[in-house]
Design an enzyme around this catalytic site. Structure first.
Site, short mmCIF file in Angstrom:
data_model
loop_
_atom_site.label_atom_id
_atom_site.label_comp_id
_atom_site.label_asym_id
_atom_site.label_seq_id
_atom_site.Cartn_x
_atom_site.Cartn_y
_atom_site.Cartn_z
CG HIS A 169 -5.14 4.24 0.88
ND1 HIS A 169 -4.90 4.54 2.34
CD2 HIS A 169 -6.12 3.91 0.54
CE1 HIS A 169 -6.03 4.46 2.59
NE2 HIS A 169 -7.07 4.25 1.57
CB SER A 294 22.04 19.07 -9.48
OG SER A 294 22.94 18.50 -8.79
#
Length: 447
Positions: A169, A294
């Protein structure tokens, strides 16, 4: 405009062509025509071997010359068939006429009406296409899938002793080992690969509506069902589907595509996990000189290979889903919707191989950041609570789960000292306390 990687509509034939070029031998228009020629030639030879009375006198030494028609099949041959198709407006009939021209050259004109004898187009298509899929799986797809499995197996072995904080979780959970987590994917992929290999390469062969009507009316004493099974299974090495309508029912092909879809889904799961581990700094990535991560941020080294894989496998699965859902559906004894759909089988194969290669490339660039894995474990001593309360249960200690819950479900930082202090408060023997104090996040990793 001549087709090139720059003007192709599909990235499979454009940007990624160099990664999937070998698939053109199985799924291009050229390949489909070649496989059709193969089936027609082998069918004619099988009729000679039966033998039909009118073919009993054919010289078997001609068989190699007949087989050379498809073994030496060229682009010029495929172009000639396409020229014939412009007149016939029927692709399989064009193949028949092409072979008839070859028979004239081989002085076999007297026998050329036994080319395509008693058959319908789907007897050719529904054997040619499974043959092409079978070859593509054996020669292109499975070798790359096994390369992925082998790479993962190697990494699982390399990292088998690396303790790692598990997350369920998204929250810190009982520790595991990095190698074990990779081996989960090895097992899943290996099992599904075996499922895939177990799916029959099914083919329809039975005349216009599947009942050998034309065959039986011409030669009623011949066991045409036995002949068809022999031809499909012993000569073409496929599984003979019988009975059928005019077309293969495609149930096995749908199962194959569903198996390929599951394999892709497992690799997408792997891609996302590795992507997440990279974002957590568990892995660095090898830097290639000159590469840019990038256009704006010079520091970035992005996990683009795993993203590329996920995207391509997702597209592949969308097409596989349509293929497996649509192909088994056909109105009454035959409609034509399967024909155009089958021409797209190479598309999900292509995107799948692009995805596999991207995953392999990404895995080869991973650099383990062991310090970060160790730091995460050290910062999460609360995960040994399960171990402590389990031993306390063994010793009959009252309400051990609740005692550990009270300690760990607070906002205070749980470190080694907090755990040790808690252990000292327990009303157990010194031997048990010593046993508990040996437990740490890095050694509580199970089998």
């Amino acid at each position: 405009m001549k087709l090139s990687s720059l003007n192709a509509i599909s990235p499979v034939d454009g940007r990624y062509r160099n990664k999937v070029e070998d698939l053109s031998a199985y799924f291009s228009e050229f390949a489909l025509i070649k496989y059709r020629v193969l089936v027609e030639i082998e069918y004619f030879i099988a009729l000679c071997e039966l033998p039909l009375p009118q073919l009993d006198g054919i010289d078997t030494s001609l068989y190699p010359e007949l087989r050379s028609i498809y073994e030496n099949f060229s682009e010029e041959d495929a172009t000639a068939i396409k020229e014939i198709e412009k007149v016939t407006n029927h692709d399989v009939k064009a193949v028949e006429y092409f072979i008839k021209e070859k028979f004239d050259i081989l002085n076999l004109a007297a026998y050329k009406e036994f080319i395509h004898f008693g058959l319908t187009s789907q007897d050719i298509n529904n054997t040619a296409v499974p043959l092409s899929i079978k070859d593509a799986l054996e020669k292109s797809y499975i070798p790359v899938l096994e390369e992925v499995i082998e790479k993962l197996s190697s990494l699982a072995e390399d990292w088998k002793d690396i303790p790692m904080l598990a997350r369920t979780h998204g929250q810190p959970a009982s520790p595991t080992r990095l190698g074990k987590e990779i081996s989960v994917f090895v097992t899943r992929l290996t099992q599904q690969c075996e499922v895939l290999k177990s799916v029959p390469d099914a083919a329809k062969f039975g005349g216009a509506t599947g009942n050998y009507n034309a065959h039986k009316i011409a030669y009623p004493k011949t066991d045409w069902k036995a002949f068809g099974t022999h031809f499909v299974e012993d000569i073409l090495k496929l599984h003979h589907s019988f009975p059928t309508t005019q077309i293969e029912h495609y149930d096995h092909m749908a199962a194959l595509f569903d198996a390929m879809k599951r394999i892709n889904t497992i690799i997408i799961d792997l891609d996302r996990d590795i992507w997440t581990y990279i974002s957590m700094d568990y892995f660095k990535q090898k830097i290639k000189k000159g590469e840019v991560g990038s256009s704006a941020m010079p520091h970035k080294v992005n996990p683009i290979d795993f993203e590329n894989s996920e995207g391509n496998l997702g597209i592949a699965n969308a097409v596989f889903e349509h293929l497996s859902a649509k192909l088994p559906l056909s109105r009454l004894q035959r409609d034509l919707t399967d024909s155009t759909v089958l021409r797209n089988i190479g598309v999900p194969f292509g995107h799948t191989l692009i995805g596999f290669h991207a995953t392999l490339k990404g895995l080869s660039k991973l650099l383990l950041n062991a310090d970060k894995l160790a730091a995460d474990l050290e910062n999460n001593w609360a995960v040994v609570a399960e171990a402590i309360q389990t031993i306390l249960r063994r010793e009959g200690y009252p309400n051990p789960y609740e005692a550990l819950k009270g300690l760990t479900r607070t906002n205070q930082k749980i470190d080694e000292q907090v755990i040790a202090d808690f252990i000292d408060t327990l009303e157990v023997s010194e031997a048990i306390k010593n046993e508990l104090k040996v437990i740490s996040p890095s050694n509580y990793t199970g089998i």
